[in-house]
Design an enzyme around this catalytic site. Structure first.
Site, PDB file in Angstrom:
ATOM      1  N   TYR A  28      -1.516  -0.200  11.246  1.00 35.88           N
ATOM      2  CA  TYR A  28      -1.754  -0.916   9.978  1.00 35.88           C
ATOM      3  C   TYR A  28      -0.588  -0.694   9.006  1.00 35.88           C
ATOM      4  O   TYR A  28       0.011  -1.655   8.508  1.00 35.88           O
ATOM      5  CB  TYR A  28      -3.067  -0.449   9.332  1.00 35.88           C
ATOM      6  N   THR A  48       0.826  -1.212   0.000  1.00 32.72           N
ATOM      7  CA  THR A  48       0.000   0.000   0.000  1.00 32.72           C
ATOM      8  C   THR A  48       0.860   1.263   0.000  1.00 32.72           C
ATOM      9  O   THR A  48       1.989   1.250   0.512  1.00 32.72           O
ATOM     10  CB  THR A  48      -0.903  -0.002   1.265  1.00 32.72           C
ATOM     11  N   ASP A  49       0.291   2.343  -0.530  1.00 32.75           N
ATOM     12  CA  ASP A  49       1.008   3.630  -0.492  1.00 32.75           C
ATOM     13  C   ASP A  49       1.166   4.150   0.934  1.00 32.75           C
ATOM     14  O   ASP A  49       2.008   5.019   1.192  1.00 32.75           O
ATOM     15  CB  ASP A  49       0.310   4.673  -1.379  1.00 32.75           C
ATOM     16  N   GLU A  50       0.351   3.599   1.865  1.00 29.39           N
ATOM     17  CA  GLU A  50       0.410   4.108   3.245  1.00 29.39           C
ATOM     18  C   GLU A  50       1.755   3.841   3.913  1.00 29.39           C
ATOM     19  O   GLU A  50       2.074   4.457   4.935  1.00 29.39           O
ATOM     20  CB  GLU A  50      -0.702   3.494   4.109  1.00 29.39           C
ATOM     21  N   LYS A  58       2.281  -3.273   7.445  1.00 29.99           N
ATOM     22  CA  LYS A  58       2.488  -3.498   6.007  1.00 29.99           C
ATOM     23  C   LYS A  58       3.933  -3.169   5.628  1.00 29.99           C
ATOM     24  O   LYS A  58       4.567  -3.898   4.854  1.00 29.99           O
ATOM     25  CB  LYS A  58       1.525  -2.643   5.169  1.00 29.99           C
TER      26      LYS A  58
HETATM   27  P1  NAD Z   1      -9.939  -6.873   2.865  1.00 29.42           P
HETATM   28  O1  NAD Z   1      -9.894  -6.542   4.312  1.00 29.42           O
HETATM   29  O2  NAD Z   1     -11.191  -6.565   2.088  1.00 29.42           O
HETATM   30  O3  NAD Z   1      -9.643  -8.424   2.650  1.00 29.42           O
HETATM   31  C1  NAD Z   1      -8.646  -9.096   3.352  1.00 29.42           C
HETATM   32  C2  NAD Z   1      -8.881 -10.601   3.183  1.00 29.42           C
HETATM   33  O4  NAD Z   1      -7.821 -11.287   3.872  1.00 29.42           O
HETATM   34  C3  NAD Z   1     -10.207 -11.091   3.789  1.00 29.42           C
HETATM   35  O5  NAD Z   1     -10.863 -11.965   2.891  1.00 29.42           O
HETATM   36  C4  NAD Z   1      -9.770 -11.846   5.046  1.00 29.42           C
HETATM   37  O6  NAD Z   1     -10.641 -12.917   5.398  1.00 29.42           O
HETATM   38  C5  NAD Z   1      -8.397 -12.350   4.635  1.00 29.42           C
HETATM   39  N1  NAD Z   1      -7.526 -12.623   5.794  1.00 29.42           N
HETATM   40  C6  NAD Z   1      -7.325 -11.832   6.871  1.00 29.42           C
HETATM   41  N2  NAD Z   1      -6.491 -12.438   7.745  1.00 29.42           N
HETATM   42  C7  NAD Z   1      -6.146 -13.636   7.189  1.00 29.42           C
HETATM   43  C8  NAD Z   1      -5.292 -14.703   7.594  1.00 29.42           C
HETATM   44  N3  NAD Z   1      -4.649 -14.672   8.767  1.00 29.42           N
HETATM   45  N4  NAD Z   1      -5.149 -15.761   6.762  1.00 29.42           N
HETATM   46  C9  NAD Z   1      -5.821 -15.813   5.576  1.00 29.42           C
HETATM   47  N5  NAD Z   1      -6.653 -14.845   5.156  1.00 29.42           N
HETATM   48  C10 NAD Z   1      -6.808 -13.751   5.953  1.00 29.42           C
HETATM   49  O7  NAD Z   1      -8.682  -6.150   2.232  1.00 29.42           O
HETATM   50  P2  NAD Z   1      -8.519  -5.400   0.831  1.00 29.42           P
HETATM   51  O8  NAD Z   1      -8.990  -4.010   0.968  1.00 29.42           O
HETATM   52  O9  NAD Z   1      -9.060  -6.259  -0.236  1.00 29.42           O
HETATM   53  O10 NAD Z   1      -6.919  -5.351   0.738  1.00 29.42           O
HETATM   54  C11 NAD Z   1      -6.214  -6.465   0.221  1.00 29.42           C
HETATM   55  C12 NAD Z   1      -4.730  -6.164   0.256  1.00 29.42           C
HETATM   56  O11 NAD Z   1      -4.452  -5.012  -0.523  1.00 29.42           O
HETATM   57  C13 NAD Z   1      -4.185  -5.886   1.662  1.00 29.42           C
HETATM   58  O12 NAD Z   1      -2.932  -6.507   1.778  1.00 29.42           O
HETATM   59  C14 NAD Z   1      -4.073  -4.375   1.711  1.00 29.42           C
HETATM   60  O13 NAD Z   1      -3.026  -3.978   2.555  1.00 29.42           O
HETATM   61  C15 NAD Z   1      -3.759  -4.040   0.263  1.00 29.42           C
HETATM   62  N6  NAD Z   1      -4.218  -2.728  -0.217  1.00 29.42           N
HETATM   63  C16 NAD Z   1      -5.508  -2.327  -0.029  1.00 29.42           C
HETATM   64  C17 NAD Z   1      -5.926  -1.114  -0.564  1.00 29.42           C
HETATM   65  C18 NAD Z   1      -7.363  -0.644  -0.427  1.00 29.42           C
HETATM   66  O14 NAD Z   1      -7.663   0.488  -0.808  1.00 29.42           O
HETATM   67  N7  NAD Z   1      -8.284  -1.441   0.091  1.00 29.42           N
HETATM   68  C19 NAD Z   1      -5.027  -0.306  -1.257  1.00 29.42           C
HETATM   69  C20 NAD Z   1      -3.708  -0.750  -1.416  1.00 29.42           C
HETATM   70  C21 NAD Z   1      -3.322  -1.968  -0.901  1.00 29.42           C
HETATM   71  O1  DAU Z   2      -4.086   4.066   0.605  1.00 30.71           O
HETATM   72  C1  DAU Z   2      -4.360   2.716   0.596  1.00 30.71           C
HETATM   73  C2  DAU Z   2      -5.164   2.318   1.812  1.00 30.71           C
HETATM   74  O2  DAU Z   2      -6.495   2.778   1.601  1.00 30.71           O
HETATM   75  C3  DAU Z   2      -5.150   0.815   2.082  1.00 30.71           C
HETATM   76  O3  DAU Z   2      -3.842   0.416   2.369  1.00 30.71           O
HETATM   77  C4  DAU Z   2      -6.090   0.447   3.236  1.00 30.71           C
HETATM   78  O4  DAU Z   2      -6.151  -0.950   3.380  1.00 30.71           O
HETATM   79  C5  DAU Z   2      -7.473   0.975   2.909  1.00 30.71           C
HETATM   80  O5  DAU Z   2      -8.371   0.698   3.979  1.00 30.71           O
HETATM   81  C6  DAU Z   2      -7.418   2.482   2.635  1.00 30.71           C
HETATM   82  O6  DAU Z   2      -7.056   3.193   3.852  1.00 30.71           O
HETATM   83  P1  DAU Z   2      -7.753   4.571   4.252  1.00 30.71           P
HETATM   84  O7  DAU Z   2      -7.623   4.751   5.711  1.00 30.71           O
HETATM   85  O8  DAU Z   2      -7.297   5.669   3.364  1.00 30.71           O
HETATM   86  O9  DAU Z   2      -9.285   4.216   3.846  1.00 30.71           O
HETATM   87  P2  DAU Z   2     -10.681   4.512   4.591  1.00 30.71           P
HETATM   88  O10 DAU Z   2     -11.757   4.181   3.604  1.00 30.71           O
HETATM   89  O11 DAU Z   2     -10.742   3.900   5.936  1.00 30.71           O
HETATM   90  O12 DAU Z   2     -10.650   6.086   4.764  1.00 30.71           O
HETATM   91  C7  DAU Z   2     -10.513   6.949   3.636  1.00 30.71           C
HETATM   92  C8  DAU Z   2     -10.488   8.369   4.147  1.00 30.71           C
HETATM   93  O13 DAU Z   2     -11.791   8.694   4.645  1.00 30.71           O
HETATM   94  C9  DAU Z   2      -9.540   8.581   5.298  1.00 30.71           C
HETATM   95  O14 DAU Z   2      -8.960   9.877   5.171  1.00 30.71           O
HETATM   96  C10 DAU Z   2     -10.415   8.520   6.543  1.00 30.71           C
HETATM   97  C11 DAU Z   2     -11.743   9.053   6.044  1.00 30.71           C
HETATM   98  N1  DAU Z   2     -12.956   8.463   6.646  1.00 30.71           N
HETATM   99  C12 DAU Z   2     -13.068   7.111   6.711  1.00 30.71           C
HETATM  100  C13 DAU Z   2     -14.187   6.520   7.245  1.00 30.71           C
HETATM  101  C14 DAU Z   2     -14.310   5.009   7.341  1.00 30.71           C
HETATM  102  C15 DAU Z   2     -13.986   9.283   7.090  1.00 30.71           C
HETATM  103  O15 DAU Z   2     -13.888  10.534   6.995  1.00 30.71           O
HETATM  104  N2  DAU Z   2     -15.091   8.708   7.610  1.00 30.71           N
HETATM  105  C16 DAU Z   2     -15.245   7.348   7.720  1.00 30.71           C
HETATM  106  O16 DAU Z   2     -16.303   6.885   8.228  1.00 30.71           O
END
Ligand code: NAD
Ligand code: DAU
Length: 340
Positions: free
Chosen positions: A155, A128-130, A159
């Site tokens: 988190y 992730t970019d985070e 990562k």
């Molecule tokens: P998500 O939370 O929707 O899904 C995570 C999945 O992993 C779930 O199906 C969960 O059951 C499974 N899991 C959790 N713990 C586990 C374990 N111990 N063993 C096996 N499976 C397990 O997550 P997402 O948003 O789809 O993100 C997927 C990946 O992409 C993550 O690694 C996250 O860091 C990365 N990522 C997410 C975003 C985003 O915007 N959501 C952006 C960049 C990178």
């Molecule tokens: O940048 C990549 C990341 O994006 C991934 O690595 C993470 O797994 C993914 O969850 C996401 O993280 P963020 O914290 O950016 O996503 P989230 O949707 O939780 O929040 C997006 C923005 O919105 C953040 O600035 C917090 C704000 N927010 C979030 C929630 C849930 C609110 O203002 N209100 C809310 O209820």
């Protein structure tokens, strides 16, 4: 010719789930294995349309369970691993950091050991970019692959730790790896605890939408299918050992995102409720994707086309997110796989 076996971890989650469907449909000649523990974020109902396909397999396991993972690699002799499984929600990492270390750090190390032992051809670690921390509001600054890692939440720290382990297995053991670092994804099957699906579901139901702080924090949004195409490209063409940033130049403040959803749904901005800010809330993320573009990746969605399609998807698939909100999705695995 031997069929290529691809292990996708976290394939019951949001991005992993979209990636599993993308791979099962695009590569009928590959065997796709979806390995997932089925935590609260794991939902198998989304795979109803592919679960009977001959190239789709599901395994329930914990990536941190060394015995189970080693036994699976011994049995299946995977060619590729694409590793999504993680605890992914920043807010949860603030209230309960421990599981983030167990899954994201230890779980990744267990997979790396298995990948090393069974000599897989490529390990793609989805990060992730985070991990880069935050940018200020100067719109000319971006995260590049050379930006130092400076994670701010438990988190992102977990990562970043996993990224360093992946890198170390390449340097020490010559494991063929890539790391991808993507910006915020959105699209179908996004779990409704994250900003965009939470806002859509709340606005549809005329419920208040919590906006943290002043709503001016910026995220760089990418449609999940553009992310899937990027990972596919890296899996097949990525240079071993390299990191690739993934992002489509779609920066928006949280308030802009929420207002876009409200106006598309024809509702009132009075639904917006400013609430207490997230602890350590990163100000801005913005990706420079030049390196991946040079490899041949081009995103297909603008934020405007992607968010309109996503809102429509949530309107057309209310059943899906209602059974997530009610918790009903959690009994699907038992009904479909165990009791069958
Ligand atoms: P998500 O939370 O929707 O899904 C995570 C999945 O992993 C779930 O199906 C969960 O059951 C499974 N899991 C959790 N713990 C586990 C374990 N111990 N063993 C096996 N499976 C397990 O997550 P997402 O948003 O789809 O993100 C997927 C990946 O992409 C993550 O690694 C996250 O860091 C990365 N990522 C997410 C975003 C985003 O915007 N959501 C952006 C960049 C990178
Ligand atoms: O940048 C990549 C990341 O994006 C991934 O690595 C993470 O797994 C993914 O969850 C996401 O993280 P963020 O914290 O950016 O996503 P989230 O949707 O939780 O929040 C997006 C923005 O919105 C953040 O600035 C917090 C704000 N927010 C979030 C929630 C849930 C609110 O203002 N209100 C809310 O209820």
């Amino acid at each position: 010719m031997k069929k290529q076996k691809v292990l996708v971890t976290g394939g019951a989650g949001f991005i992993g789930g979209n990636f599993v469907q993308y791979m099962v449909n695009k590569y009928p000649e590959y065997d796709i294995y979806n390995l997932d523990l089925l935590t609260y974020a794991g939902d198998l109902t989304k795979h109803r349309e592919i679960e009977e396909k001959p190239n789709y397999n599901f395994v329930q396991a914990d990536i941190a369970d060394k015995e189970a993972i080693m036994a699976l690699f011994e049995k299946e002799k995977f060619d590729y691993v694409v590793h999504f499984a993680a605890e992914s929600h920043v807010d949860r990492s603030i209230t309960n950091p421990e599981i983030f270390v167990l899954t994201n750090v230890l779980g990744t190390q267990v997979l790396l050991d298995a990948a090393k032992e069974y000599k897989i051809s490529k390990f793609v670690h989805v990060s992730t970019d985070e991990v880069y921390g935050e940018l200020d509001f100067d719109p000319t600054t971006f995260f590049t692959e050379e930006t130092p890692l400076q994670p701010n939440s438990p988190y992102s720290a977990s990562k970043a730790s996993s990224d360093l382990l992946v890198r170390a297995y390449h340097e020490t053991f010559h494991l063929p790896i890539n790391i991808t670092r993507c910006s915020n994804n959105y699209g179908p099957y996004h779990f409704p605890e994250k900003l965009i699906p939470l806002t859509i579901s709340r606005v549809v139901n005329d419920e208040k939408v919590p906006v943290y702080g002043d709503g001016k924090n910026i995220r760089d949004w990418l449609h999940v299918l553009d992310h899937c195409a990027a990972i596919d490209l890296v899996l097949h063409e990525g240079v071993n050992g390299e990191v690739y940033n993934v992002g489509g130049h779609n920066e928006r403040t949280n308030l802009e995102v929420v207002k876009t959803i409200i106006s598309t749904l024809g509702k009132s901005e009075e639904l917006i409720e400013f609430v207490q800010d997230r602890l350590g809330h990163d100000k801005r993320y913005a990706i420079d994707p030049t390196k991946l573009e040079r490899l041949g990746w081009i995103p297909t969605y603008t934020f405007e086309t992607g968010i309109a399609q996503t809102i429509q998807w949530y309107l057309d698939n209310k059943d899906w997110w209602e059974q997530i909100l009610s918790g009903e999705y959690q009994s699907y695995f038992e009904k479909q796989y165990i009791l069958k």
